[in-house]
Design a protein around this motif. Sequence first.
Motif, short mmCIF file in Angstrom:
data_model
loop_
_atom_site.label_atom_id
_atom_site.label_comp_id
_atom_site.label_asym_id
_atom_site.label_seq_id
_atom_site.Cartn_x
_atom_site.Cartn_y
_atom_site.Cartn_z
N VAL A 19 0.89 -1.02 0.01
CA VAL A 19 0.09 0.05 -0.17
C VAL A 19 0.84 1.41 0.15
CG1 VAL A 19 -1.82 1.12 1.36
CG2 VAL A 19 -1.71 -1.34 1.30
N VAL A 20 0.59 2.41 -0.82
CA VAL A 20 1.24 3.30 -1.02
C VAL A 20 0.39 4.49 -0.38
CG1 VAL A 20 2.37 5.19 -2.29
CG2 VAL A 20 2.54 2.84 -2.91
N LEU A 21 0.66 5.16 0.65
CA LEU A 21 -0.25 6.47 1.08
C LEU A 21 0.39 7.59 0.58
CD1 LEU A 21 -0.70 5.17 4.80
CD2 LEU A 21 -2.36 4.93 2.97
N GLU A 22 -0.18 8.47 -0.09
CA GLU A 22 0.35 9.60 -0.48
C GLU A 22 -0.26 10.74 0.39
OE1 GLU A 22 -0.91 10.11 -4.55
OE2 GLU A 22 0.81 8.84 -5.44
N LEU A 23 0.57 11.55 0.80
CA LEU A 23 0.12 12.62 1.93
C LEU A 23 0.37 14.06 1.10
CD1 LEU A 23 -0.43 13.69 4.70
CD2 LEU A 23 1.96 13.63 5.09
N SER A 24 -0.69 14.79 0.88
CA SER A 24 -0.65 16.00 0.39
C SER A 24 -0.86 16.97 1.36
CB SER A 24 -1.83 16.26 -0.82
OG SER A 24 -1.73 17.12 -1.70
N VAL A 25 -0.33 18.03 1.34
CA VAL A 25 -0.42 19.29 2.42
C VAL A 25 -0.31 20.47 1.77
CG1 VAL A 25 0.29 17.86 4.57
CG2 VAL A 25 2.04 19.40 3.03
N ALA A 26 -0.65 21.43 2.33
CA ALA A 26 -0.59 22.92 1.79
C ALA A 26 1.06 23.25 1.54
CB ALA A 26 -1.30 24.05 2.48
N GLN A 27 1.15 23.83 0.56
CA GLN A 27 2.36 24.39 0.27
C GLN A 27 3.16 25.02 1.59
OE1 GLN A 27 3.66 23.73 -2.59
NE2 GLN A 27 5.83 24.34 -2.09
N ASP A 28 2.71 25.91 2.22
CA ASP A 28 3.20 26.38 3.42
C ASP A 28 3.57 25.52 4.64
OD1 ASP A 28 2.99 28.99 2.07
OD2 ASP A 28 0.83 29.41 3.00
N ASP A 29 2.80 24.38 4.61
CA ASP A 29 3.11 23.41 5.51
C ASP A 29 4.13 22.18 5.15
OD1 ASP A 29 1.30 24.54 7.25
OD2 ASP A 29 -0.30 23.36 6.54
N TYR A 30 4.54 22.13 3.92
CA TYR A 30 5.29 21.20 3.29
C TYR A 30 6.61 21.03 4.18
CZ TYR A 30 7.41 18.25 -0.41
OH TYR A 30 7.82 17.32 -1.14
N GLY A 53 3.21 -3.56 9.27
CA GLY A 53 3.81 -4.87 9.78
C GLY A 53 3.06 -5.48 10.74
N ARG A 54 2.20 -5.05 11.49
CA ARG A 54 1.13 -5.98 12.07
C ARG A 54 0.29 -6.60 11.48
NH1 ARG A 54 -0.55 -2.93 17.58
NH2 ARG A 54 1.44 -2.67 18.66
N SER A 55 -0.12 -6.03 10.21
CA SER A 55 -1.11 -6.81 9.28
C SER A 55 -0.62 -7.37 8.21
CB SER A 55 -2.05 -5.79 8.74
OG SER A 55 -1.31 -4.55 8.02
N ARG A 56 0.96 -7.52 8.22
CA ARG A 56 1.88 -8.34 7.36
C ARG A 56 1.64 -7.62 6.00
NH1 ARG A 56 3.64 -12.06 10.39
NH2 ARG A 56 2.27 -13.55 11.76
N ARG A 57 1.59 -6.30 5.70
CA ARG A 57 1.68 -5.70 4.54
C ARG A 57 2.68 -4.50 4.75
NH1 ARG A 57 -4.45 -3.73 2.95
NH2 ARG A 57 -3.83 -4.35 1.02
N ARG A 58 3.19 -4.32 3.35
CA ARG A 58 3.98 -3.41 3.27
C ARG A 58 3.55 -2.09 3.18
NH1 ARG A 58 8.45 -5.29 -1.06
NH2 ARG A 58 8.70 -3.30 -1.16
N VAL A 59 3.79 -1.23 3.66
CA VAL A 59 3.10 0.45 3.38
C VAL A 59 4.15 1.35 3.31
CG1 VAL A 59 1.79 1.99 4.57
CG2 VAL A 59 1.29 -0.37 5.21
N PHE A 60 3.90 2.15 2.35
CA PHE A 60 4.86 3.25 2.20
C PHE A 60 4.25 4.70 2.23
CE2 PHE A 60 6.43 -0.30 -0.41
CZ PHE A 60 7.64 -0.64 -0.10
N VAL A 61 4.95 5.56 2.50
CA VAL A 61 4.49 7.01 2.69
C VAL A 61 5.09 7.92 1.58
CG1 VAL A 61 4.07 8.71 3.94
CG2 VAL A 61 3.48 6.62 4.91
N ASP A 62 4.46 8.49 0.92
CA ASP A 62 4.98 9.42 -0.04
C ASP A 62 4.42 10.83 0.06
OD1 ASP A 62 6.24 7.72 -1.68
OD2 ASP A 62 4.91 7.33 -2.96
N ILE A 63 5.17 11.84 0.40
CA ILE A 63 4.82 13.25 0.53
C ILE A 63 4.60 13.76 -0.79
CG2 ILE A 63 5.03 15.26 1.83
CD1 ILE A 63 6.37 13.52 3.90
N VAL A 64 3.66 14.26 -1.30
CA VAL A 64 3.54 14.75 -2.63
C VAL A 64 3.12 16.15 -2.56
CG1 VAL A 64 3.15 12.67 -3.62
CG2 VAL A 64 1.41 14.13 -3.03
N ASP A 65 3.53 16.88 -3.84
CA ASP A 65 3.20 18.31 -3.78
C ASP A 65 1.64 18.48 -4.00
OD1 ASP A 65 5.99 19.16 -3.40
OD2 ASP A 65 6.06 19.44 -5.61
N ALA A 66 1.21 19.74 -3.51
CA ALA A 66 -0.24 19.88 -3.52
C ALA A 66 -0.66 20.33 -4.85
CB ALA A 66 -0.60 20.87 -2.59
#
Length: 66
Positions: A19-30, A53-66
Amino acid sequence: MTSPDDVQVTSIEDDDGSVVLELSVAQDDYGSVIGRGGRTAAALRTVIKAVGGRSRRRVFVDIVDA
């Protein structure tokens, strides 16, 4: 964080089950989400990977530009 209403998380599931979680925030909060030297982003990724890891899944976090 100056604009908490602008925070968006999008979940994308890959073919291999990870699973890839894409996190998008305001430019000022980046910068505050990344943190000094990337420490805040690294801590966030560590916590998310531990939970995944508890659910035996690979999870990635990407912080993307808004």
